[in-house]
Each structure stands twice: as structure tokens, then as C-alpha cells.
Design an enzyme around this catalytic site. Structure first.
Site, PDB file in Angstrom:
ATOM      1  N   GLY A 152       0.828  -1.134  -0.141  1.00  0.00           N
ATOM      2  CA  GLY A 152       0.235  -0.015   0.116  1.00  0.00           C
ATOM      3  C   GLY A 152       0.750   1.260   0.019  1.00  0.00           C
ATOM      4  O   GLY A 152       0.233   2.242   0.339  1.00  0.00           O
ATOM      5  N   SER A 153       2.026   1.219  -0.689  1.00  0.00           N
ATOM      6  CA  SER A 153       2.964   2.392  -0.694  1.00  0.00           C
ATOM      7  C   SER A 153       2.099   3.589  -1.510  1.00  0.00           C
ATOM      8  O   SER A 153       2.393   4.713  -1.055  1.00  0.00           O
ATOM      9  CB  SER A 153       4.307   2.177  -0.936  1.00  0.00           C
ATOM     10  OG  SER A 153       4.322   1.741  -2.245  1.00  0.00           O
ATOM     11  N   ARG A 194      -5.958  -8.418  -8.543  1.00  0.00           N
ATOM     12  CA  ARG A 194      -7.037  -9.252  -9.046  1.00  0.00           C
ATOM     13  C   ARG A 194      -7.469  -8.544 -10.548  1.00  0.00           C
ATOM     14  O   ARG A 194      -7.453  -7.340 -10.672  1.00  0.00           O
ATOM     15  CB  ARG A 194      -8.260  -9.379  -8.310  1.00  0.00           C
ATOM     16  CG  ARG A 194      -7.930  -9.770  -6.925  1.00  0.00           C
ATOM     17  CD  ARG A 194      -8.050 -11.189  -6.726  1.00  0.00           C
ATOM     18  NE  ARG A 194      -7.582 -11.614  -5.379  1.00  0.00           N
ATOM     19  CZ  ARG A 194      -7.471 -12.718  -5.055  1.00  0.00           C
ATOM     20  NH1 ARG A 194      -7.839 -13.959  -5.924  1.00  0.00           N
ATOM     21  NH2 ARG A 194      -7.095 -12.978  -3.739  1.00  0.00           N
ATOM     22  N   ASN A 201      -5.508   2.401 -13.140  1.00  0.00           N
ATOM     23  CA  ASN A 201      -4.369   1.448 -12.603  1.00  0.00           C
ATOM     24  C   ASN A 201      -3.077   2.308 -12.681  1.00  0.00           C
ATOM     25  O   ASN A 201      -2.844   2.886 -13.654  1.00  0.00           O
ATOM     26  CB  ASN A 201      -4.541   0.136 -13.210  1.00  0.00           C
ATOM     27  CG  ASN A 201      -3.236  -0.867 -12.642  1.00  0.00           C
ATOM     28  OD1 ASN A 201      -3.385  -0.797 -11.508  1.00  0.00           O
ATOM     29  ND2 ASN A 201      -2.673  -1.554 -13.305  1.00  0.00           N
ATOM     30  N   HIS A 231       0.945   0.951 -13.210  1.00  0.00           N
ATOM     31  CA  HIS A 231       1.805  -0.306 -13.454  1.00  0.00           C
ATOM     32  C   HIS A 231       3.175   0.118 -13.530  1.00  0.00           C
ATOM     33  O   HIS A 231       3.588   1.145 -14.158  1.00  0.00           O
ATOM     34  CB  HIS A 231       1.408  -0.671 -15.097  1.00  0.00           C
ATOM     35  CG  HIS A 231       1.934  -1.935 -15.251  1.00  0.00           C
ATOM     36  ND1 HIS A 231       1.724  -3.205 -14.819  1.00  0.00           N
ATOM     37  CD2 HIS A 231       3.181  -2.237 -16.272  1.00  0.00           C
ATOM     38  CE1 HIS A 231       2.620  -4.114 -15.142  1.00  0.00           C
ATOM     39  NE2 HIS A 231       3.463  -3.653 -15.982  1.00  0.00           N
TER      40      HIS A 231
HETATM   41  C1  GRF Z   1       3.246  -1.022  -7.419  1.00  0.00           C
HETATM   42  O1  GRF Z   1       4.654  -1.077  -8.305  1.00  0.00           O
HETATM   43  C2  GRF Z   1       2.387  -0.839  -8.562  1.00  0.00           C
HETATM   44  O2  GRF Z   1       2.642  -0.333  -9.852  1.00  0.00           O
HETATM   45  C3  GRF Z   1       1.807  -2.075  -8.967  1.00  0.00           C
HETATM   46  O3  GRF Z   1       1.920  -2.932  -7.782  1.00  0.00           O
HETATM   47  C4  GRF Z   1       2.630  -2.190  -6.724  1.00  0.00           C
HETATM   48  C5  GRF Z   1       2.068  -2.030  -5.600  1.00  0.00           C
HETATM   49  O4  GRF Z   1       2.882  -1.655  -4.727  1.00  0.00           O
HETATM   50  N1  GRF Z   1       0.810  -2.358  -9.568  1.00  0.00           N
HETATM   51  P1  GRF Z   1       2.430  -0.865  -3.238  1.00  0.00           P
HETATM   52  O5  GRF Z   1       1.366  -1.921  -2.665  1.00  0.00           O
HETATM   53  O6  GRF Z   1       1.381   0.469  -3.544  1.00  0.00           O
HETATM   54  O7  GRF Z   1       3.426  -0.526  -2.239  1.00  0.00           O
END
Ligand code: GRF
Length: 188
Positions: A11-12, A90, A106, A108
Site C-alpha cells: 500500500g505504498s 485481481r 491502474n 503499472h
Molecule cells: C506497484 O509497483 C504498482 O505499480 C503495482 O503494484 C505495486 C504496488 O505497490 N501495480 P504498493 O502496494 O503500492 O506498495
């Protein structure tokens, strides 16, 4: 803009969005956080920020469609207008895509259409490409296939370890995602 953040893990990115709202750099309200993993650290982050968390694992339901319908009921109860996936592991199905057309985004950790899927950072690193980056895109029924909204390129330093690349990618994500959401909020 009333936003739901969907996350499955650390969840960063959720934290970065919360901080952008608190710092008034992002003019949005986070109505709730939706999490499909009961043990995920993002739940703790949400609680510390006093944001309601909806925890719903798909395996608690007979069918996937029922899981999504349950999520949708919560989103309606919180009057959610936009959904931002932030490390949500998911695929989003028809129920939510129909309820939120062009309203689900989203982030990525690669330059789509290159390196879609769960291991975008690692795959770019192992492929030996000179540059990678971060993409924010609309969500459709595929895996990281929706229309691209924004991208930021990152040159991969030849001496970097994969951990260093990960750190650099996350730094971009934490700045870019709130900025893009802010821009979208002014368009709608
Ligand atoms: C991030 O790198 C995001 O791009 C990908 O999953 C990761 C999630 O990291 N979809 P966090 O849980 O937000 O720290």
C-alpha cells in the site's frame, strides 16, 4: 471526486495518495479502501489514516461475480465515483467495469505495452532494456491493456541492482499517481 483505492499488499501507493490529499495537492476524497487480502499491510495504513476499509476476499464467495457485486454495494454506499487500483492483484470484471465506465484506473511499474502482468519491474530488469518506467492507464477487461493516460520514462543505470531499480520506480509512482488523479479530477 470521491475515490476508492483498491489494494492487495503493502500500500505504498495508497499512502502516497493519502498524503497528497492531506497536503491538499490532490483535491479528492478517499471514500474507502477496498482490499482482497485480510492480512495486507495497506489495512493498517488505512486505519491509521481513519479511512474505512472494505475487506472482501473472493474465496469467501461462491462465485467471482458475487464478490464483485458485494464490492459494488460498498462502493455505492460510500458514493464512490472513481476507482484507482494501487497494487490490486485481481482482474476487474464486468460488474465493476459496467458500473464505472472509464472511471477505473491502474498504475503499472513498466512502460506498457511492455512488461504487463505482475512482474513488470523484474522482467524489464532481466530483459536488459536501457529504459523502463511507470504507466497510468484506464482499466479494461484485460491485464494492463487499457488506454494509457500517462507515462514516465526512467533510464536504467547499468550498475543498478534490481532493488535500486524498484526504489526508483516506486519514487516515480508515488509522485505520478496523485498528479494524474488530480488532473483527471479537473477534467470531470
Ligand atoms: C506497484 O509497483 C504498482 O505499480 C503495482 O503494484 C505495486 C504496488 O505497490 N501495480 P504498493 O502496494 O503500492 O506498495
Amino acid at each position: 471526486m470521491r475515490l476508492a483505492l483498491f489494494a492487495s499488499g503493502n500500500g505504498s501507493n495508497v499512502q502516497a495518495i493519502i498524503q497528497a490529499v492531506e497536503a491538499q495537492q490532490l483535491d479528492a476524497e478517499i471514500g474507502c479502501i477496498v482490499c482482497d487480502e485480510p492480512e495486507a499491510y495497506v489495512i493498517e495504513r488505512a486505519r491509521q489514516a481513519n479511512i474505512p476499509v472494505v475487506i472482501l476476499a473472493p474465496q469467501w464467495f461462491k462465485e467471482r461475480g458475487m464478490w464483485e457485486a458485494a464490492i459494488l454495494r460498498h462502493l455505492e454506499a460510500y458514493h464512490i465515483e472513481w476507482i484507482a487500483l494501487a497494487g490490486f492483484m485481481r482482474i476487474v470484471g464486468e460488474t465493476l467495469l459496467t458500473a464505472y465506465p472509464q472511471r477505473i484506473i491502474n498504475i503499472h511499474p513498466a512502460l506498457l505495452p511492455n512488461f504487463p502482468g505482475r512482474h513488470g519491474i523484474e522482467e524489464a530488469y532481466r530483459a536488459g532494456v536501457k529504459q523502463t518506467g511507470v504507466t497510468v492507464h484506464y482499466v479494461d477487461g484485460g491485464i494492463d491493456t487499457g488506454e494509457i493516460i500517462a507515462q514516465e520514462v526512467l533510464a536504467i543505470h547499468p550498475d543498478w541492482t534490481i532493488a535500486e531499480l524498484e526504489t526508483a520506480i516506486h519514487q516515480i509512482e508515488h509522485r505520478l499517481y496523485p498528479q494524474v488523479i488530480q488532473k483527471l479530477s479537473t477534467l470531470n
